[in-house]
Design a protein around this motif. Structure first.
Motif, mmCIF file in Angstrom:
data_model
loop_
_atom_site.group_PDB
_atom_site.id
_atom_site.type_symbol
_atom_site.label_atom_id
_atom_site.label_comp_id
_atom_site.label_asym_id
_atom_site.label_seq_id
_atom_site.Cartn_x
_atom_site.Cartn_y
_atom_site.Cartn_z
ATOM 1 N N ILE A 114 0.765 -1.200 0.080
ATOM 2 C CA ILE A 114 0.108 0.005 -0.087
ATOM 3 C C ILE A 114 1.082 1.018 -0.057
ATOM 4 O O ILE A 114 0.255 2.271 -0.297
ATOM 5 N N ASP A 115 2.212 1.186 0.347
ATOM 6 C CA ASP A 115 2.859 2.401 0.474
ATOM 7 C C ASP A 115 3.764 2.550 -1.154
ATOM 8 O O ASP A 115 4.536 3.475 -1.269
ATOM 9 N N GLY A 116 3.429 1.730 -1.858
ATOM 10 C CA GLY A 116 4.070 1.951 -3.207
ATOM 11 C C GLY A 116 5.525 1.048 -3.576
ATOM 12 O O GLY A 116 5.848 1.124 -4.687
ATOM 13 N N SER A 117 5.984 0.829 -2.394
ATOM 14 C CA SER A 117 7.422 0.278 -2.615
ATOM 15 C C SER A 117 7.350 -1.281 -2.991
ATOM 16 O O SER A 117 6.137 -1.992 -2.649
ATOM 17 N N PRO A 118 8.268 -1.945 -3.360
ATOM 18 C CA PRO A 118 8.183 -3.366 -3.372
ATOM 19 C C PRO A 118 8.241 -4.203 -2.395
ATOM 20 O O PRO A 118 8.902 -4.007 -1.347
ATOM 21 N N PHE A 119 7.897 -5.420 -2.334
ATOM 22 C CA PHE A 119 7.752 -6.410 -1.466
ATOM 23 C C PHE A 119 9.374 -6.860 -1.398
ATOM 24 O O PHE A 119 10.242 -6.804 -2.385
ATOM 25 N N THR A 120 9.822 -7.315 -0.224
ATOM 26 C CA THR A 120 11.197 -7.415 0.193
ATOM 27 C C THR A 120 11.366 -8.799 0.352
ATOM 28 O O THR A 120 10.252 -9.507 0.748
ATOM 29 N N ALA A 121 12.600 -9.388 0.642
ATOM 30 C CA ALA A 121 12.869 -10.964 1.135
ATOM 31 C C ALA A 121 12.173 -10.988 2.643
ATOM 32 O O ALA A 121 11.882 -11.970 2.809
ATOM 33 N N GLY A 122 12.565 -10.058 3.539
ATOM 34 C CA GLY A 122 11.868 -9.970 4.650
ATOM 35 C C GLY A 122 10.403 -10.174 4.798
ATOM 36 O O GLY A 122 9.608 -10.942 5.517
ATOM 37 N N ASP A 123 9.740 -9.631 3.758
ATOM 38 C CA ASP A 123 8.413 -9.755 3.434
ATOM 39 C C ASP A 123 7.933 -11.125 3.221
ATOM 40 O O ASP A 123 7.060 -11.650 3.643
ATOM 41 N N LEU A 124 8.718 -11.874 2.289
ATOM 42 C CA LEU A 124 8.494 -13.288 1.885
ATOM 43 C C LEU A 124 8.422 -13.911 3.016
ATOM 44 O O LEU A 124 7.758 -15.063 3.085
ATOM 45 N N ASN A 125 9.797 -13.947 3.977
ATOM 46 C CA ASN A 125 9.953 -14.651 5.133
ATOM 47 C C ASN A 125 8.750 -14.601 6.024
ATOM 48 O O ASN A 125 8.337 -15.762 6.585
ATOM 49 N N LEU A 126 8.556 -13.651 6.088
ATOM 50 C CA LEU A 126 7.262 -13.213 7.156
ATOM 51 C C LEU A 126 6.370 -13.909 6.771
ATOM 52 O O LEU A 126 5.483 -14.609 7.483
ATOM 53 N N LEU A 127 5.717 -13.757 5.309
ATOM 54 C CA LEU A 127 4.585 -14.381 4.844
ATOM 55 C C LEU A 127 4.703 -15.827 4.944
ATOM 56 O O LEU A 127 3.648 -16.683 5.216
ATOM 57 N N GLN A 128 5.691 -16.366 4.694
ATOM 58 C CA GLN A 128 6.007 -17.742 4.690
ATOM 59 C C GLN A 128 5.830 -18.400 6.071
ATOM 60 O O GLN A 128 4.945 -19.418 6.406
ATOM 61 N N ALA A 129 6.434 -17.715 7.063
ATOM 62 C CA ALA A 129 6.047 -18.039 8.440
ATOM 63 C C ALA A 129 4.533 -17.975 8.984
ATOM 64 O O ALA A 129 4.312 -18.885 9.435
ATOM 65 N N MET A 130 3.862 -16.981 8.200
ATOM 66 C CA MET A 130 2.338 -16.786 8.861
ATOM 67 C C MET A 130 1.662 -17.911 8.015
ATOM 68 O O MET A 130 0.969 -18.706 8.486
ATOM 69 N N ALA A 131 2.020 -18.376 6.864
ATOM 70 C CA ALA A 131 1.374 -19.367 6.005
ATOM 71 C C ALA A 131 1.605 -20.811 6.745
ATOM 72 O O ALA A 131 0.685 -21.473 6.652
ATOM 73 N N ASP A 132 2.731 -21.089 6.916
ATOM 74 C CA ASP A 132 3.182 -22.538 7.736
ATOM 75 C C ASP A 132 2.274 -22.438 9.179
ATOM 76 O O ASP A 132 1.879 -23.553 9.457
ATOM 77 N N GLN A 133 2.128 -21.266 9.909
ATOM 78 C CA GLN A 133 1.500 -21.478 11.065
ATOM 79 C C GLN A 133 -0.028 -21.511 10.632
ATOM 80 O O GLN A 133 -0.641 -22.238 11.482
ATOM 81 N N ALA A 134 -0.426 -20.967 9.660
ATOM 82 C CA ALA A 134 -1.935 -21.151 9.505
ATOM 83 C C ALA A 134 -2.294 -22.499 8.930
ATOM 84 O O ALA A 134 -3.466 -22.746 9.080
ATOM 85 N N CYS A 135 -1.427 -23.056 8.429
ATOM 86 C CA CYS A 135 -1.864 -24.600 8.133
ATOM 87 C C CYS A 135 -2.274 -25.478 9.320
ATOM 88 O O CYS A 135 -2.949 -26.309 8.938
ATOM 89 N N VAL A 136 -1.932 -25.228 10.429
ATOM 90 C CA VAL A 136 -2.278 -25.965 11.561
ATOM 91 C C VAL A 136 -3.742 -26.235 11.760
ATOM 92 O O VAL A 136 -4.346 -27.120 11.690
ATOM 93 N N PRO A 137 -4.359 -24.700 11.731
ATOM 94 C CA PRO A 137 -5.666 -24.596 11.963
ATOM 95 C C PRO A 137 -6.491 -25.172 10.768
ATOM 96 O O PRO A 137 -7.829 -25.552 11.005
ATOM 97 N N ILE A 138 -5.891 -24.938 9.663
ATOM 98 C CA ILE A 138 -6.617 -25.278 8.385
ATOM 99 C C ILE A 138 -6.649 -26.651 8.418
ATOM 100 O O ILE A 138 -7.893 -27.274 7.933
ATOM 101 N N HIS A 139 -5.698 -27.332 8.689
ATOM 102 C CA HIS A 139 -5.737 -28.772 8.772
ATOM 103 C C HIS A 139 -6.571 -29.366 9.254
ATOM 104 O O HIS A 139 -7.578 -30.295 9.025
#
Length: 485
Positions: free
Chosen positions: A200-225
């Motif tokens: 939303i701030d117009g800047s590109p996503f970073t490697a840190g954003d990728l790592n954070l999203l991956q960590a959140m996605a992996d954690q979210a898989c537990v309740p989804i499963h």
């Protein structure tokens, strides 16, 4: 000389001071960087803990929440934390060959078929964009979403305008500037994919954003499963309730008691291979002198087979009093059922009409197992014969061909004669070595058992139970016997 030495010492001291200053500056900068990285990691950890806490609260109330609600909550926190303008969560279907968007947030541009997107329709109805994204399934390995799911690693695109994998849109509100896609991994299994577009701030996503999203996605898989397991459990419970109701209905279709006839003994048993079987037998009082006897095997088991059983019974009991010819009765059944049977379903049936006074037995066979007659079954020297008659299974051919082939056969029964009819689940029963019991074993058992029908069928049933052992059977077993006193 003394002055030179003094000058050298002063120079070294100055150099040491400079080196010390540089070292201190470097150390300070390094510590500053480490503190910044530490703050970033602590913030990221706090974000993950908060995310898990929020999702855990939602999942704890799982009795009142469905999968779609859970996914929307996960996507909300994912887009908010990573400052994304829009996002979507894709999950695999049951066959695990396609991904479907189950949750969409913001203006998420379709990542496929950009040329087919009609901007004027999107402007007229904003809901159309979400529908467009949800309706388009993605094959495993197809495009960016399919690739992330197939490979199991995240994808970051910092400049979508120069990446050929990113669809191009002319309208500014659909343009993709940067993109994050990560797999949702539970153990070694990928459940789906999270995709975020445009910060939303117009800047590109970073490697840190990728790592954070991956960590959140992996954690979210537990309740989804586990939410998926709960949905599957609820679905199974509902199926069990439906099956139980179908069992009760099917059981009510079979005769609850057999009629008592002067000079005639009757006995029968039915053992479904599954909760709901495809075998059927019935006894119908045609009139004061005639008893109708039917036995049938529906090729489709389960609820479909049970439904066909119900239809068979309805037609038989409605028409039996008006039609004493077994061949014409089966022709009527074929006309009623053939247009309503699935392509892979057919019915074999044997229908007999016994004259209780004269002991004359008329029968017709629509592709069913041949009835067996044991002459003088009360004596030691017993003859066993299979009664043949032409006929085709119901639902396999046109009424014209069926009627041309089916034919009535008549046999006069005498005192001591016994008629045995059965479905192929009896002779095709398998033991633990995969060997069929066979007609030969059945015939040998009948010849060796000079008993009444009830004792004979009990002997057959006990013998079959010992023969098959613990092996699961895949066909129902039904048998009926009548004996003339």
């Amino acid at each position: 000389m003394a002055e030179l030495l003094h000058w050298i010492v002063a120079l070294l001291a100055s150099a040491f001071e400079v080196a010390l200053i540089v070292f201190l500056c470097f150390t300070y900068q390094n510590r500053k960087t480490l503190r910044k990285e530490n703050r970033r990691m602590r913030k990221e950890r706090e974000v993950i803990f908060e995310f898990v806490h929020q999702i855990g609260e939602v999942f704890a109330d799982a009795e009142e929440i469905d999968m779609d609600t859970l996914l929307k909550r996960i996507l909300f926190f994912s887009t908010k934390t990573n400052k994304a303008a829009a996002g979507a969560i894709y999950l695999f279907n049951k066959d695990r060959d396609r991904l479907f968007a189950r949750a969409v947030s913001g203006i998420f541009p379709p990542l496929y078929d950009a040329e087919s997107v009609k901007t004027e329709r999107l402007l007229a109805k904003s809901q159309h964009l979400e529908t467009l994204v949800k309706e388009r399934s993605v094959n495993s390995g197809e495009g960016l979403v399919g690739a992330a799911a197939a490979v199991g690693t995240g994808i970051i695109i910092e400049d979508g305008e120069v990446d050929a994998r990113v669809p191009t849109y002319k309208d500014a509100f659909l343009q993709i500037h940067s993109l994050l896609i990560v797999p949702m991994r539970f153990g070694n299994e990928v459940l789906g994919v999270v995709a975020l577009v445009n910060r939303i701030d117009g800047s590109p996503f970073t490697a840190g954003d990728l790592n954070l999203l991956q960590a959140m996605a992996d954690q979210a898989c537990v309740p989804i499963h586990y939410a998926g397991l709960r949905d599957a459990l609820e679905h199974k419970k509902q199926l069990d309730r439906d099956l139980h109701a179908a069992q009760q209905i099917q059981a009510s279709l079979l005769p609850q008691t057999l009629p008592h006839l002067d000079g005639v003994q009757l006995s029968a048993f039915n053992l479904p291979a599954y909760d709901i079987g495809g075998d059927y037998y019935d006894l119908i009082q045609i009139d004061e002198e005639h008893l109708g006897i039917a036995i049938a095997d529906v090729s489709g088991k389960g609820i479909g087979g049970a439904m066909m059983m119900a239809v068979c019974q309805g037609v038989l009991r409605t028409r039996a009093g008006q039609e004493q010819s077994p061949a014409r009765m089966l022709s009527e059944l074929n006309r009623v059922l053939s247009n309503n049977l699935a392509e892979d379903m057919f019915i074999t049936m044997l229908y007999m009409a016994l004259n209780i006074q004269t002991r004359e037995l008329r029968f017709a066979r629509a592709g069913h197992e041949r009835p067996l007659i044991c002459r003088g079954c009360s004596n030691r020297n017993r003859e066993l014969q299979a009664l043949d008659s032409p006929g085709i299974a119901i639902g396999l051919t046109s009424p014209e061909v069926f009627d041309a082939v089916i034919e009535d056969m008549t046999i006069q029964l005498e005192s001591g004669d016994e008629i045995i009819v059965y479905t192929d689940g009896i002779t095709e029963a398998l033991n633990e070595e995969g060997e069929e019991w066979g007609l030969e074993n059945l015939s040998r058992l009948i010849k060796a058992s000079p008993q009444n029908p009830e004792s004979l069928l009990r002997t057959v049933q006990n013998t079959l139970t010992r023969y098959v052992g613990a092996r699961q059977q895949y066909d129902d077993m039904t048998m009926f016997a009548l004996k003339i006193n």
